[in-house]
Design a protein around this motif. Sequence first.
Motif, PDB file in Angstrom:
ATOM      1  N   VAL A  69       0.858  -1.178   0.000  1.00 38.99           N
ATOM      2  CA  VAL A  69       0.000   0.000   0.000  1.00 38.99           C
ATOM      3  C   VAL A  69       0.898   1.232   0.000  1.00 38.99           C
ATOM      4  N   LEU A  70       0.602   2.182  -0.880  1.00 38.96           N
ATOM      5  CA  LEU A  70       1.379   3.414  -0.970  1.00 38.96           C
ATOM      6  C   LEU A  70       0.523   4.592  -0.533  1.00 38.96           C
ATOM      7  N   ALA A  71       1.081   5.417   0.354  1.00 36.93           N
ATOM      8  CA  ALA A  71       0.368   6.597   0.855  1.00 36.93           C
ATOM      9  C   ALA A  71       1.380   7.668   1.244  1.00 36.93           C
ATOM     10  N   LYS A  72       0.878   8.870   1.437  1.00 39.81           N
ATOM     11  CA  LYS A  72       1.734   9.924   1.974  1.00 39.81           C
ATOM     12  C   LYS A  72       2.151   9.504   3.374  1.00 39.81           C
ATOM     13  N   ASP A  73       3.375   9.797   3.735  1.00 42.10           N
ATOM     14  CA  ASP A  73       3.918   9.409   5.029  1.00 42.10           C
ATOM     15  C   ASP A  73       3.029   9.868   6.187  1.00 42.10           C
ATOM     16  N   VAL A 101      -2.631   5.879  -2.493  1.00 49.68           N
ATOM     17  CA  VAL A 101      -2.159   6.261  -3.824  1.00 49.68           C
ATOM     18  C   VAL A 101      -2.247   5.056  -4.755  1.00 49.68           C
ATOM     19  N   ALA A 102      -1.836   3.888  -4.263  1.00 52.46           N
ATOM     20  CA  ALA A 102      -1.867   2.648  -5.036  1.00 52.46           C
ATOM     21  C   ALA A 102      -1.781   1.477  -4.066  1.00 52.46           C
ATOM     22  N   TYR A 130       5.449   3.090   1.737  1.00 55.08           N
ATOM     23  CA  TYR A 130       4.702   1.891   1.355  1.00 55.08           C
ATOM     24  C   TYR A 130       4.736   0.947   2.550  1.00 55.08           C
ATOM     25  N   PHE A 131       3.662   0.192   2.705  1.00 49.37           N
ATOM     26  CA  PHE A 131       3.542  -0.681   3.872  1.00 49.37           C
ATOM     27  C   PHE A 131       2.575  -1.813   3.586  1.00 49.37           C
TER      28      PHE A 131
END
Length: 148
Positions: A69-73, A101-102, A130-131
Amino acid sequence: MKLKKVAACVLLSAAVAPAWAACEATIEGNDMMQFNTKEIVVDKSCKEFTLTLKHTGKLAKAAMGHNWVLAKDADVKDLAADSAKAGPAKDYLVDGDARIVAHTKLIGGGETDSVTFDVSKLTAGEKYTYFCSFPGHWAVMKGELKLN
């Protein structure tokens, strides 16, 4: 004439994304709750970026599932908490969450999934993380995505 058209296409392609620009990456997750890399660099010349997640472990996704999972920190902690509540039927992701984001789907040992996203969704200078959103994984299964 045909050769000129081919040459023009090659030159146009080179102008869009240089040959050295990596517009894709593969990351592995294992049964020890680890990604094999802590940083992914996306070249700003890429129009799209494809991330492939490979689960190199043997455990089923119900026991040791992973996603990417991608996101703003700044959004990661709250997003991870909200995602855990979404449950396994939704791959531990909140449907339509604008903070994402994705993402890939949740996979188990031996499985692979990919996601391709528009690089224009990324902002230069913004910190992205990402996490894995499987409950309890996000604190150790994470890394930084940089736009260069």
